[in-house]
Design an enzyme around this catalytic site. Structure first.
Site, short mmCIF file in Angstrom:
data_model
loop_
_atom_site.label_atom_id
_atom_site.label_comp_id
_atom_site.label_asym_id
_atom_site.label_seq_id
_atom_site.Cartn_x
_atom_site.Cartn_y
_atom_site.Cartn_z
N ASP A 1 0.86 -1.10 0.00
CA ASP A 1 0.12 0.12 0.05
C ASP A 1 0.86 1.41 0.09
OD1 ASP A 1 0.84 -0.05 2.57
OD2 ASP A 1 -1.01 -0.16 3.65
N SER A 2 2.07 1.03 0.20
CA SER A 2 3.14 2.15 -0.21
C SER A 2 2.97 2.63 -1.70
CB SER A 2 4.51 2.00 0.00
OG SER A 2 4.81 0.46 -0.86
N ASP B 1 -1.01 -5.94 -0.51
CA ASP B 1 -1.36 -5.26 1.09
C ASP B 1 -2.85 -5.12 1.06
OD1 ASP B 1 0.75 -4.95 2.63
OD2 ASP B 1 1.19 -3.22 1.91
N LYS C 1 -1.25 -9.28 2.95
CA LYS C 1 -0.27 -8.90 4.07
C LYS C 1 -1.52 -7.89 4.96
CE LYS C 1 3.26 -6.04 3.78
NZ LYS C 1 2.65 -4.69 4.51
N GLU D 1 -1.61 -5.37 8.79
CA GLU D 1 -0.99 -4.76 9.84
C GLU D 1 -1.66 -5.08 11.13
OE1 GLU D 1 -0.16 -0.69 8.89
OE2 GLU D 1 0.75 -1.16 6.97
N GLU E 1 8.97 -3.88 10.76
CA GLU E 1 9.26 -2.53 10.35
C GLU E 1 9.62 -1.88 11.31
OE1 GLU E 1 6.57 -0.78 7.31
OE2 GLU E 1 7.64 1.01 7.51
O1 KIV Z 1 3.76 -1.16 1.62
C1 KIV Z 1 4.61 -1.41 1.73
O2 KIV Z 1 5.46 -1.06 0.94
C2 KIV Z 1 5.24 -2.29 2.84
C3 KIV Z 1 6.74 -2.61 3.13
C4 KIV Z 1 7.25 -1.37 3.70
C5 KIV Z 1 6.92 -3.55 3.89
O3 KIV Z 1 4.30 -2.81 3.68
#
Ligand code: KIV
Length: 297
Positions: free
Chosen positions: A52-53, A91, A120, A122, A189
């Site tokens: 989600d970055s 994500d 993934k 959080e 992280e």
């Molecule tokens: O969204 C992302 O890029 C991440 C990484 C920082 C692990 O979750």
């Protein structure tokens, strides 16, 4: 060039990839579209994270909270269309797994149908009902502890986590809870390396660190950080292997200069009509078409 992989990476293969079992460190890199996925896969990484970055490094937002399941499915599908050998993990965005288990499973299914092999999410113990619901629906789950960017407001900013003994214990306990629930790996992280080491030595699934030191079972970085696509903020834990922003800007400035001084396009970059046509048009002398035979019309 990296060795080409003969078989695609699977969730069970990642789950087994503990360094304590003699496995080399896992490599995970983010990708958000087809060209970045092709580059990352050609480099021979083990996992592609459609992170989600994407919100921050591609879509221009200040944090990750703005992206939706639609956004993540769109980017996941672009990555998956390249059929990478690396395992595609996508994500779950903020608020896609916070309301109830049924909604969590429906949202995760969108990412799986878009082409991800796993999702993934959080957070630790408080996410266990959602993790269990996903696993019940046969959706593999990767955890993410420490600095969880979707909690940026609750944490008061993007800060290193687990610096006190109590905070470190919470991270270790959360990791144990996630591993017992059945996640196949855990991203750590921005935590001190001692905390990452403690987690790594405690849980039976691989840890993948970002700003978590060298003791993890693997490392992940953001594509744009590794390649220097952005230089607005470079976190301490990033190592840059290229200066793509500077190189791309210089290349585009050269293109602009070539257009402005008339040196682009040159004859080899031009489609030429056959001699007779050019002459009939009365535009050039016949010598102007001399190179036409070397260029496909
Ligand atoms: O969204 C992302 O890029 C991440 C990484 C920082 C692990 O979750």
């Amino acid at each position: 060039m990296p060795e080409t992989r003969s078989t695609p990476v699977t969730v069970p293969a990642v789950r087994a990839a503990k360094r304590s079992n003699g496995h080399p460190p896992l490599v995970m890199v983010t990708a958000y579209d087809a060209p970045t996925a092709r580059i990352v896969d050609a480099a021979g990484v083990d996992l592609i994270l459609v992170g989600d970055s994407v919100a921050m490094v591609v879509l221009g937002y200040e944090d990750t909270l703005q992206v939706t399941v639609d956004d993540m499915a769109h980017h996941t599908a672009a990555v998956a269309r390249t059929r990478p050998s690396a395992l595609v993990v996508s994500d779950l965005p903020w608020m896609s797994y916070h309301v109830d288990a049924a909604e969590t499973v429906r949202n995760a299914a969108r990412l799986i149908r878009a082409g991800a092999s796993a999702v993934k999410l959080e957070g630790g113990a408080k996410r266990l009902p959602m993790v269990r619901a996903l696993l019940d629906a046969e959706i593999p789950v990767m955890g993410h502890l420490g600095l969880t960017p979707q909690s940026v407001h609750a944490l008061g900013g993007f800060r290193v986590q687990g610096k006190t003994l109590d905070a470190a214990r919470v991270i270790v306990d959360d990791a144990i809870a996630l591993a017992e629930a059945g996640v196949f790996g855990i991203v750590l992280e921005c935590v001190p390396d001692a905390v990452a080491r403690m987690v790594t030595e405690t849980v039976p699934v691989p840890t993948i660190g970002i700003g978590a030191g060298r003791h993890c079972d693997g490392q992940v970085l953001v594509f744009h950080d590794i390649l220097g696509w952005e230089d607005r903020i470079t976190p301490k834990f990033v190592r840059r292997y290229a200066e793509m922003q500077a190189d791309a800007t210089a290349a585009l400035a050269q293109f602009a200069a070539d257009v402005r001084d008339g040196s682009f396009p040159a004859s080899p970059e031009t489609f030429h009509a056959a001699d007779g046509v050019t002459e009939a048009l009365g535009l050039y002398g016949s010598s102007a078409t001399a190179s036409s035979a070397t260029v496909d019309a």
